[in-house]
Scaffold this motif. Structure first.
Motif, short mmCIF file in Angstrom:
data_model
loop_
_atom_site.label_atom_id
_atom_site.label_comp_id
_atom_site.label_asym_id
_atom_site.label_seq_id
_atom_site.Cartn_x
_atom_site.Cartn_y
_atom_site.Cartn_z
N GLY A 69 0.64 -1.01 -0.08
CA GLY A 69 -0.58 -0.15 -0.53
C GLY A 69 0.80 1.21 0.18
O GLY A 69 0.53 2.31 0.41
N THR A 70 1.89 1.05 -0.68
CA THR A 70 2.03 2.45 -0.81
C THR A 70 3.18 2.77 -2.46
O THR A 70 2.77 1.72 -3.29
CB THR A 70 4.29 2.07 -0.56
N THR A 71 3.38 3.98 -2.35
CA THR A 71 3.59 4.61 -4.34
C THR A 71 4.83 4.93 -4.42
O THR A 71 5.47 4.78 -5.61
CB THR A 71 3.05 5.71 -4.17
N ASP A 72 6.02 4.49 -3.42
CA ASP A 72 7.35 4.76 -3.03
C ASP A 72 7.79 3.09 -3.38
O ASP A 72 7.59 2.12 -3.56
CB ASP A 72 8.53 5.18 -2.11
N HIS A 73 8.67 2.71 -4.68
CA HIS A 73 9.15 2.43 -5.46
C HIS A 73 10.99 1.84 -3.93
O HIS A 73 11.47 2.48 -4.43
CB HIS A 73 9.47 1.68 -6.16
N ARG A 74 10.79 0.47 -4.28
CA ARG A 74 12.53 0.52 -3.27
C ARG A 74 12.55 -0.58 -3.65
O ARG A 74 12.77 -2.31 -3.26
CB ARG A 74 12.04 0.42 -1.84
N PRO A 75 13.53 -0.71 -4.73
CA PRO A 75 14.33 -2.13 -4.70
C PRO A 75 14.60 -2.81 -4.28
O PRO A 75 14.62 -4.31 -4.24
CB PRO A 75 15.88 -1.55 -5.85
N GLU A 76 15.49 -2.54 -2.81
CA GLU A 76 15.94 -3.59 -1.61
C GLU A 76 14.60 -4.26 -1.57
O GLU A 76 14.31 -5.11 -0.26
CB GLU A 76 16.89 -3.07 -1.09
N ARG A 77 13.65 -4.03 -1.41
CA ARG A 77 12.30 -4.23 -0.63
C ARG A 77 11.67 -5.55 -0.87
O ARG A 77 11.22 -5.75 -2.65
CB ARG A 77 11.14 -2.78 -0.49
N LEU A 78 11.79 -7.27 0.12
CA LEU A 78 10.54 -7.71 -0.34
C LEU A 78 10.00 -8.14 0.04
O LEU A 78 9.10 -7.85 1.08
CB LEU A 78 11.99 -9.36 -0.04
N ASN A 79 8.71 -8.64 -0.97
CA ASN A 79 7.76 -8.51 -1.12
C ASN A 79 6.84 -10.39 -1.17
O ASN A 79 7.60 -10.37 -1.51
CB ASN A 79 6.44 -7.78 -2.10
N ILE A 80 6.36 -10.64 0.03
CA ILE A 80 5.89 -12.09 0.53
C ILE A 80 3.88 -11.92 -0.26
O ILE A 80 3.58 -11.42 0.06
CB ILE A 80 6.20 -12.98 1.82
N ASP A 81 4.12 -12.86 -1.61
CA ASP A 81 2.81 -13.21 -2.42
C ASP A 81 2.58 -14.44 -1.86
O ASP A 81 2.60 -14.91 -1.63
CB ASP A 81 3.64 -13.11 -2.65
N GLN A 82 0.72 -13.81 -1.21
CA GLN A 82 0.54 -15.87 -0.62
C GLN A 82 -0.94 -15.87 -1.57
O GLN A 82 -1.35 -14.96 -2.13
CB GLN A 82 0.42 -14.85 0.73
N ASP A 83 -1.85 -16.53 -1.35
CA ASP A 83 -2.25 -16.99 -1.79
C ASP A 83 -3.58 -17.02 -0.80
O ASP A 83 -3.26 -16.26 0.25
CB ASP A 83 -2.52 -18.78 -2.87
N LEU A 84 -4.94 -17.69 -0.84
CA LEU A 84 -5.72 -16.95 -0.31
C LEU A 84 -5.44 -18.16 1.13
O LEU A 84 -6.57 -17.38 2.27
CB LEU A 84 -7.10 -17.24 -1.41
N THR A 85 -5.32 -19.23 1.21
CA THR A 85 -4.90 -19.84 1.95
C THR A 85 -4.10 -19.47 2.90
O THR A 85 -3.88 -20.28 3.74
CB THR A 85 -5.23 -21.35 1.32
N GLY A 86 -3.63 -18.61 3.07
CA GLY A 86 -2.25 -17.88 3.10
C GLY A 86 -0.48 -18.51 3.12
O GLY A 86 0.11 -18.34 4.20
N ASN A 87 -1.09 -19.36 1.63
CA ASN A 87 0.39 -19.94 2.12
C ASN A 87 1.30 -19.22 0.69
O ASN A 87 0.70 -18.74 -0.13
CB ASN A 87 -0.05 -21.38 0.96
N ILE A 88 3.23 -18.86 1.22
CA ILE A 88 3.19 -18.15 0.64
C ILE A 88 3.62 -18.73 -0.97
O ILE A 88 4.18 -20.10 -1.43
CB ILE A 88 5.22 -18.98 1.56
N VAL A 89 3.45 -18.40 -2.00
CA VAL A 89 3.69 -18.87 -3.35
C VAL A 89 4.96 -18.35 -4.24
O VAL A 89 5.05 -18.83 -5.01
CB VAL A 89 2.22 -18.27 -3.98
N SER A 90 4.89 -16.91 -3.93
CA SER A 90 6.60 -15.89 -4.80
C SER A 90 7.20 -15.40 -3.90
O SER A 90 6.23 -14.73 -2.77
CB SER A 90 5.60 -16.10 -5.89
N PHE A 91 7.83 -14.79 -4.65
CA PHE A 91 7.99 -13.09 -3.90
C PHE A 91 8.44 -12.32 -4.33
O PHE A 91 8.90 -12.52 -5.59
CB PHE A 91 10.33 -13.81 -2.71
N HIS A 92 7.84 -10.91 -4.58
CA HIS A 92 9.10 -10.26 -5.40
C HIS A 92 9.65 -8.88 -4.92
O HIS A 92 9.82 -8.75 -3.87
CB HIS A 92 7.89 -9.94 -6.32
N PHE A 93 10.79 -7.99 -5.92
CA PHE A 93 10.92 -6.75 -5.50
C PHE A 93 10.62 -5.40 -5.38
O PHE A 93 10.28 -5.50 -7.09
CB PHE A 93 12.82 -6.44 -5.48
N GLY A 94 10.35 -4.91 -4.86
CA GLY A 94 9.97 -3.12 -5.33
C GLY A 94 9.39 -2.93 -4.03
O GLY A 94 8.87 -2.89 -3.47
#
Length: 66
Positions: free
Chosen positions: A41-66
């Protein structure tokens, strides 16, 4: 640590259930201090930020940066 190495260090977490302590664990493994789960929920782009993507059941499905 470059992004490619970060992904190698945390790849084993894909498919596991997300718990809040996983962010501290990722920081410990990689040295990355900006780890976030859920919608970004932010508009700033930080290449070092690691985002954790989850599915609807709460399992980790991927990671992305930015």
């Amino acid at each position: 640590m470059p992004n490619e190495e970060v992904l190698q260090q945390i790849h084993h977490l894909i498919g596991t259930r997300y718990v809040p302590s996983v962010e501290a664990y990722i920081t410990e493994l990689t040295g990355r201090t900006h780890v976030r789960s859920g919608p970004v929920g932010t508009t700033d782009h930080r290449p070092e930020r690691l985002n954790i993507d989850q599915d609807l059941t709460g399992n980790i499905v991927s990671f992305h940066f930015g």
